[in-house]
Motif scaffolding. Structure first.
Motif, PDB file in Angstrom:
ATOM      1  N   TYR A   1     -12.240  -4.426  -7.047  1.00 23.56           N
ATOM      2  CA  TYR A   1     -12.669  -5.764  -6.666  1.00 23.56           C
ATOM      3  C   TYR A   1     -11.854  -6.802  -7.416  1.00 23.56           C
ATOM      4  O   TYR A   1     -12.016  -6.972  -8.632  1.00 23.56           O
ATOM      5  CB  TYR A   1     -14.159  -5.960  -6.964  1.00 23.56           C
TER       6      TYR A   1
ATOM      7  N   GLY B   1     -10.837 -10.796  -8.052  1.00 25.09           N
ATOM      8  CA  GLY B   1     -11.516 -12.083  -7.923  1.00 25.09           C
ATOM      9  C   GLY B   1     -12.824 -12.187  -8.671  1.00 25.09           C
ATOM     10  O   GLY B   1     -13.534 -13.180  -8.533  1.00 25.09           O
ATOM     11  N   VAL B   2     -13.175 -11.161  -9.466  1.00 21.64           N
ATOM     12  CA  VAL B   2     -14.390 -11.281 -10.275  1.00 21.64           C
ATOM     13  C   VAL B   2     -14.033 -12.032 -11.551  1.00 21.64           C
ATOM     14  O   VAL B   2     -13.330 -11.518 -12.416  1.00 21.64           O
ATOM     15  CB  VAL B   2     -14.979  -9.892 -10.620  1.00 21.64           C
TER      16      VAL B   2
ATOM     17  N   ASP C   1     -16.279 -13.639 -13.731  1.00 16.38           N
ATOM     18  CA  ASP C   1     -17.220 -13.495 -14.842  1.00 16.38           C
ATOM     19  C   ASP C   1     -18.484 -12.818 -14.339  1.00 16.38           C
ATOM     20  O   ASP C   1     -18.885 -12.992 -13.181  1.00 16.38           O
ATOM     21  CB  ASP C   1     -17.578 -14.874 -15.431  1.00 16.38           C
ATOM     22  N   VAL C   2     -19.109 -12.047 -15.218  1.00 15.91           N
ATOM     23  CA  VAL C   2     -20.413 -11.447 -14.910  1.00 15.91           C
ATOM     24  C   VAL C   2     -21.283 -11.610 -16.145  1.00 15.91           C
ATOM     25  O   VAL C   2     -20.841 -11.366 -17.260  1.00 15.91           O
ATOM     26  CB  VAL C   2     -20.301  -9.939 -14.564  1.00 15.91           C
TER      27      VAL C   2
ATOM     28  N   VAL D   1     -22.748 -13.571 -11.080  1.00 15.45           N
ATOM     29  CA  VAL D   1     -21.372 -13.148 -10.837  1.00 15.45           C
ATOM     30  C   VAL D   1     -20.567 -14.333 -10.334  1.00 15.45           C
ATOM     31  O   VAL D   1     -20.988 -15.009  -9.391  1.00 15.45           O
ATOM     32  CB  VAL D   1     -21.321 -12.002  -9.791  1.00 15.45           C
TER      33      VAL D   1
ATOM     34  N   LEU E   1     -17.251 -15.210  -8.489  1.00 17.62           N
ATOM     35  CA  LEU E   1     -16.367 -14.435  -7.627  1.00 17.62           C
ATOM     36  C   LEU E   1     -15.515 -15.371  -6.773  1.00 17.62           C
ATOM     37  O   LEU E   1     -16.038 -16.274  -6.126  1.00 17.62           O
ATOM     38  CB  LEU E   1     -17.239 -13.553  -6.709  1.00 17.62           C
TER      39      LEU E   1
ATOM     40  N   ARG F   1     -19.244  -9.270  -0.219  1.00 18.91           N
ATOM     41  CA  ARG F   1     -18.640  -8.515  -1.333  1.00 18.91           C
ATOM     42  C   ARG F   1     -19.678  -8.215  -2.409  1.00 18.91           C
ATOM     43  O   ARG F   1     -19.694  -7.138  -2.994  1.00 18.91           O
ATOM     44  CB  ARG F   1     -17.472  -9.299  -1.937  1.00 18.91           C
TER      45      ARG F   1
ATOM     46  N   GLU G   1     -21.719  -5.323  -1.306  1.00 18.60           N
ATOM     47  CA  GLU G   1     -20.978  -4.065  -1.431  1.00 18.60           C
ATOM     48  C   GLU G   1     -20.926  -3.614  -2.899  1.00 18.60           C
ATOM     49  O   GLU G   1     -21.058  -2.422  -3.195  1.00 18.60           O
ATOM     50  CB  GLU G   1     -19.567  -4.276  -0.872  1.00 18.60           C
ATOM     51  N   MET G   2     -20.736  -4.576  -3.813  1.00 17.57           N
ATOM     52  CA  MET G   2     -20.751  -4.241  -5.249  1.00 17.57           C
ATOM     53  C   MET G   2     -22.082  -3.606  -5.642  1.00 17.57           C
ATOM     54  O   MET G   2     -22.126  -2.690  -6.454  1.00 17.57           O
ATOM     55  CB  MET G   2     -20.529  -5.500  -6.090  1.00 17.57           C
TER      56      MET G   2
ATOM     57  N   LYS H   1     -22.143  -0.037  -4.431  1.00 12.81           N
ATOM     58  CA  LYS H   1     -21.211   0.864  -5.114  1.00 12.81           C
ATOM     59  C   LYS H   1     -21.457   0.985  -6.610  1.00 12.81           C
ATOM     60  O   LYS H   1     -21.113   1.999  -7.208  1.00 12.81           O
ATOM     61  CB  LYS H   1     -19.774   0.375  -4.906  1.00 12.81           C
ATOM     62  N   LEU H   2     -21.990  -0.053  -7.238  1.00 12.39           N
ATOM     63  CA  LEU H   2     -22.073  -0.008  -8.697  1.00 12.39           C
ATOM     64  C   LEU H   2     -23.368  -0.580  -9.288  1.00 12.39           C
ATOM     65  O   LEU H   2     -23.961   0.023 -10.179  1.00 12.39           O
ATOM     66  CB  LEU H   2     -20.887  -0.779  -9.311  1.00 12.39           C
ATOM     67  N   LEU H   3     -23.775  -1.738  -8.780  1.00 10.70           N
ATOM     68  CA  LEU H   3     -24.782  -2.493  -9.537  1.00 10.70           C
ATOM     69  C   LEU H   3     -26.206  -1.969  -9.373  1.00 10.70           C
ATOM     70  O   LEU H   3     -27.037  -2.130 -10.254  1.00 10.70           O
ATOM     71  CB  LEU H   3     -24.712  -3.975  -9.155  1.00 10.70           C
TER      72      LEU H   3
END
Lengths: 88, 88
Positions: A33, A35-36, A38-39, B47, B49, B60, B63-64, B67-69
């Motif tokens: 991914y 364009g991320v 900051d989280v 986030v 983005l 997106r 989808e994150m 897949k992950l969060l």
């Protein structure tokens, strides 16, 4: 007395380091991914609370944050009444 | 491209046991808070983005989550665009 649904958000303070958020941001980059920027990772608590009024419910929720749910040094919190569930 | 602020909420599925929530509920009772009927604990991620459109940013983010969060077996997620931060 009614039963209120409180939504409590506890987030790391702006400006403070958030290692968990950084780890998630890196993991997202590793997954492809772009364009991320900051989280930041916080907690969200759904609390069902019996209280005499909506104002009282929110005030008790804020007190719970100060005493237990949030770290006053590193976290900010916000309590909203998300709904009234039933007469308790 | 703009930079979007996504708010991602990841919560334990209704009906599934949430031990962390139960622990918080007991701790609140021990502190003297009567009337706490239930607590459930989830994550909230902020986030930032870069994406070409708001729709694309939200997609997106979802989808994150897949897949992950979020854990697709035990958690539900919700992605909202909380704001547009700047032109990226």
């Amino acid at each position: 007395m009614k039963r209120y649904h409180l939504e409590v958000r506890v987030k790391p303070r702006p400006g403070l380091l958030d290692p968990q958020g950084k780890a998630v941001a890196h993991a997202l980059s590793d997954l492809g991914y772009a364009g991320v920027a900051d989280v930041r990772v916080g907690k969200i608590l759904d609390v069902e609370l019996d209280a005499p009024s909506e104002t009282e419910a929110r005030e008790r929720g804020e007190e719970m944050c100060r005493k237990l749910l949030a770290n006053p040094v590193t976290e900010d919190f916000e309590v909203t009444v998300a709904g009234i569930l039933e007469d308790a």
